[in-house]
Scaffold this motif. Structure first.
Motif, mmCIF file in Angstrom:
data_model
loop_
_atom_site.group_PDB
_atom_site.id
_atom_site.type_symbol
_atom_site.label_atom_id
_atom_site.label_comp_id
_atom_site.label_asym_id
_atom_site.label_seq_id
_atom_site.Cartn_x
_atom_site.Cartn_y
_atom_site.Cartn_z
ATOM 1 N N LEU A 152 62.468 16.712 106.974
ATOM 2 C CA LEU A 152 61.992 18.062 106.694
ATOM 3 C C LEU A 152 61.973 18.960 107.924
ATOM 4 C CD1 LEU A 152 59.160 17.359 104.097
ATOM 5 C CD2 LEU A 152 61.609 17.724 103.746
ATOM 6 N N ASP A 153 61.999 18.371 109.111
ATOM 7 C CA ASP A 153 62.057 19.175 110.324
ATOM 8 C C ASP A 153 63.428 19.821 110.499
ATOM 9 O OD1 ASP A 153 59.434 18.647 111.063
ATOM 10 O OD2 ASP A 153 59.986 16.799 112.101
ATOM 11 N N LYS A 154 64.438 19.297 109.795
ATOM 12 C CA LYS A 154 65.803 19.789 109.975
ATOM 13 C C LYS A 154 66.369 20.433 108.705
ATOM 14 C CE LYS A 154 66.938 16.451 113.587
ATOM 15 N NZ LYS A 154 67.873 15.393 114.047
ATOM 16 N N VAL A 155 65.522 20.617 107.712
ATOM 17 C CA VAL A 155 65.967 21.164 106.432
ATOM 18 C C VAL A 155 65.769 22.674 106.400
ATOM 19 C CG1 VAL A 155 65.408 21.282 103.965
ATOM 20 C CG2 VAL A 155 65.639 19.068 105.085
ATOM 21 N N THR A 156 66.796 23.386 105.942
ATOM 22 C CA THR A 156 66.636 24.784 105.549
ATOM 23 C C THR A 156 66.584 24.833 104.033
ATOM 24 O OG1 THR A 156 67.814 25.677 107.468
ATOM 25 C CG2 THR A 156 67.694 27.076 105.519
ATOM 26 N N CYS A 157 65.507 25.402 103.509
ATOM 27 C CA CYS A 157 65.357 25.570 102.061
ATOM 28 C C CYS A 157 65.592 27.041 101.735
ATOM 29 C CB CYS A 157 63.971 25.144 101.609
ATOM 30 S SG CYS A 157 63.666 25.387 99.840
ATOM 31 N N LEU A 158 66.581 27.295 100.889
ATOM 32 C CA LEU A 158 66.935 28.658 100.475
ATOM 33 C C LEU A 158 66.540 28.860 99.020
ATOM 34 C CD1 LEU A 158 68.452 31.396 100.808
ATOM 35 C CD2 LEU A 158 70.540 30.173 100.142
ATOM 36 N N ASP A 159 65.759 29.889 98.763
ATOM 37 C CA ASP A 159 65.347 30.246 97.396
ATOM 38 C C ASP A 159 66.080 31.523 96.993
ATOM 39 O OD1 ASP A 159 64.045 30.501 94.969
ATOM 40 O OD2 ASP A 159 62.194 31.304 95.851
ATOM 41 N N ILE A 160 66.991 31.398 96.026
ATOM 42 C CA ILE A 160 67.817 32.525 95.591
ATOM 43 C C ILE A 160 67.137 33.216 94.408
ATOM 44 C CG2 ILE A 160 70.065 33.205 94.675
ATOM 45 C CD1 ILE A 160 71.216 30.682 96.045
ATOM 46 N N GLY A 161 66.923 34.530 94.517
ATOM 47 C CA GLY A 161 66.145 35.249 93.513
ATOM 48 C C GLY A 161 64.683 34.893 93.669
ATOM 49 N N THR A 162 64.175 35.042 94.894
ATOM 50 C CA THR A 162 62.877 34.470 95.253
ATOM 51 C C THR A 162 61.702 35.095 94.516
ATOM 52 O OG1 THR A 162 61.568 33.712 97.140
ATOM 53 C CG2 THR A 162 62.484 35.961 97.251
ATOM 54 N N GLY A 163 61.844 36.354 94.057
ATOM 55 C CA GLY A 163 60.760 36.968 93.273
ATOM 56 C C GLY A 163 59.479 37.083 94.075
ATOM 57 N N THR A 164 58.404 36.481 93.593
ATOM 58 C CA THR A 164 57.126 36.519 94.304
ATOM 59 C C THR A 164 57.046 35.480 95.402
ATOM 60 O OG1 THR A 164 56.217 35.149 92.538
ATOM 61 C CG2 THR A 164 55.773 37.505 92.411
ATOM 62 N N GLY A 165 58.076 34.659 95.555
ATOM 63 C CA GLY A 165 58.106 33.675 96.632
ATOM 64 C C GLY A 165 57.389 32.375 96.334
ATOM 65 N N ILE A 166 57.066 32.121 95.082
ATOM 66 C CA ILE A 166 56.288 30.923 94.737
ATOM 67 C C ILE A 166 56.968 29.645 95.200
ATOM 68 C CG2 ILE A 166 55.611 29.461 92.789
ATOM 69 C CD1 ILE A 166 54.739 31.892 91.331
ATOM 70 N N LEU A 167 58.253 29.499 94.914
ATOM 71 C CA LEU A 167 58.912 28.236 95.240
ATOM 72 C C LEU A 167 59.028 28.035 96.746
ATOM 73 C CD1 LEU A 167 61.569 28.129 92.390
ATOM 74 C CD2 LEU A 167 59.530 26.691 92.632
ATOM 75 N N LEU A 168 59.155 29.104 97.515
ATOM 76 C CA LEU A 168 59.115 28.980 98.972
ATOM 77 C C LEU A 168 57.750 28.480 99.430
ATOM 78 C CD1 LEU A 168 60.903 32.138 100.433
ATOM 79 C CD2 LEU A 168 61.746 29.786 100.379
ATOM 80 N N LEU A 169 56.700 29.006 98.838
ATOM 81 C CA LEU A 169 55.345 28.600 99.215
ATOM 82 C C LEU A 169 55.089 27.148 98.843
ATOM 83 C CD1 LEU A 169 53.538 31.884 98.162
ATOM 84 C CD2 LEU A 169 53.916 31.081 100.495
ATOM 85 N N VAL A 170 55.600 26.732 97.693
ATOM 86 C CA VAL A 170 55.495 25.315 97.318
ATOM 87 C C VAL A 170 56.262 24.456 98.321
ATOM 88 C CG1 VAL A 170 56.176 23.606 95.586
ATOM 89 C CG2 VAL A 170 55.108 25.752 94.872
ATOM 90 N N ALA A 171 57.484 24.883 98.671
ATOM 91 C CA ALA A 171 58.299 24.129 99.631
ATOM 92 C C ALA A 171 57.568 23.983 100.965
ATOM 93 C CB ALA A 171 59.644 24.811 99.825
ATOM 94 N N ALA A 172 56.874 25.033 101.389
ATOM 95 C CA ALA A 172 56.118 24.963 102.640
ATOM 96 C C ALA A 172 55.040 23.893 102.565
ATOM 97 C CB ALA A 172 55.499 26.329 102.950
ATOM 98 N N HIS A 173 54.350 23.827 101.435
ATOM 99 C CA HIS A 173 53.287 22.833 101.283
ATOM 100 C C HIS A 173 53.839 21.425 101.081
ATOM 101 C CE1 HIS A 173 49.764 25.383 101.493
ATOM 102 N NE2 HIS A 173 50.409 26.287 100.780
ATOM 103 N N LEU A 174 55.134 21.321 100.778
ATOM 104 C CA LEU A 174 55.781 20.007 100.731
ATOM 105 C C LEU A 174 56.242 19.553 102.112
ATOM 106 C CD1 LEU A 174 57.905 20.413 97.468
ATOM 107 C CD2 LEU A 174 55.791 19.103 97.752
ATOM 108 N N GLY A 175 56.102 20.431 103.096
ATOM 109 C CA GLY A 175 56.408 20.053 104.465
ATOM 110 C C GLY A 175 57.696 20.615 105.027
ATOM 111 N N ILE A 176 58.407 21.446 104.270
ATOM 112 C CA ILE A 176 59.660 22.028 104.750
ATOM 113 C C ILE A 176 59.335 23.151 105.731
ATOM 114 C CG2 ILE A 176 61.775 23.211 104.078
ATOM 115 C CD1 ILE A 176 61.540 21.777 101.365
#
Length: 287
Positions: A152-176
């Motif tokens: 996870l230290d080397k992963v870039t997570c891209l959220d396409i059509g991010t909207g309110t950003g929920i999935l990015l925030l979930v990804a952050a709490h998963l350690g990305i």
């Protein structure tokens, strides 16, 4: 400010088609409600700018629905002031446990966190993505599953059509650690920025086009969209994904499943498929 409210009751299988038509008239999201004692029906409500002609919108929708052979039970229109508009949709949004011990909480709702769960607070004046939809939940589930196999230290997570950003925030709490969201709508990109800042999550939010405005390679991409944009974007996404990376896509309703499959099978291996209600979510790898 006032808003035009348009509500359509239709067969549930037509949800994707009707919401696609709504997209021509609103950037403000869509409310989906069950119809009491009618499990095959759904009520879809949008809010359009009052500078538009309400009767023209209704007539155009009726014409296009008829042309597309979409059966509707009713179509109703109204004019709402700002406060009524806010109350009309915020009342439907409740805190949602999107993953075990991770709760999406609307900023305007109270939540008794007696079990000390992780709280992601979402504020949304004009975008209704708050984590309760089946596609958002299944995308989050697959993010959790496949991120566990990555450094996870080397992963870039891209959220396409991010909207309110929920999935990015979930990804952050998963350690990305490296998070990028992109959306073609300025209001959505701004909302995602606000939500990331309010949750003290560092993410790059891009308002722009995937093909020209994201110039990196991601190891994990999520695209919770609908069938029409997925058909266009899948080849572009392939160029932005690491050869060993994982793509998670959703927004595919039963009625359009067969339509999207040739676009998936052309360039992608299906690793996993999850079904929630009428919606399908896939984890894919490049061929």
């Amino acid at each position: 400010m006032q808003w035009i409210e348009i509500s359509i009751v239709c067969e549930r299988v037509a949800t994707d088609e009707v919401t696609t038509l709504f997209d021509d008239y609103t950037d403000n999201g869509i409310i989906e409600e069950d119809v009491e004692d009618q499990p095959n029906l759904i009520k879809l409500t949008m809010y359009a700018d009052p500078s538009l002609d309400m009767d023209m919108i209704k007539a155009d929708l009726e014409k296009r629905l008829t042309e597309d052979n979409i059966k509707i039970i009713s179509i109703d229109t109204d004019i709402l002031d700002e406060s009524t508009w806010l109350n009309s949709w915020q009342q439907y949004i409740e805190p949602t446990e999107i993953l075990p011990n991770i709760v999406i909480k609307p900023a305007w709702q109270e939540y008794d966190n007696a079990d000390n769960k992780t709280i992601i607070e979402i504020d949304s004046d004009i975008s209704f993505g708050t984590g309760s939809h089946e596609t958002t939940r299944t995308c989050a589930e697959l993010l959790k599953v496949y991120s566990e196999y990555m450094n996870l230290d080397k992963v870039t997570c891209l959220d396409i059509g991010t909207g309110t950003g929920i999935l990015l925030l979930v990804a952050a709490h998963l350690g990305i650690k490296k998070l990028v969201g992109i959306d073609i709508e300025e209001y959505a990109a701004n909302q995602a920025k606000i939500n990331c800042e309010n949750n003290q999550i560092r993410a790059e939010i891009i308002c722009g086009d995937l093909d020209t405005d994201f110039n990196e390679i991601a190891q994990l991409i999520v695209a919770n969209l609908t069938v029409d944009p997925l058909k266009i974007l899948l080849p572009q996404i392939g160029r932005k994904l690491d050869d060993q990376g994982i793509l998670i896509i959703s927004g595919i309703i039963d009625d359009r499943y067969d339509e999207i499959m040739p676009y998936i099978k052309k360039d992608w291996h299906i690793i996993e498929e999850r079904v929630a209600g009428s919606w399908h979510t896939f984890a894919l790898k490049k061929r």
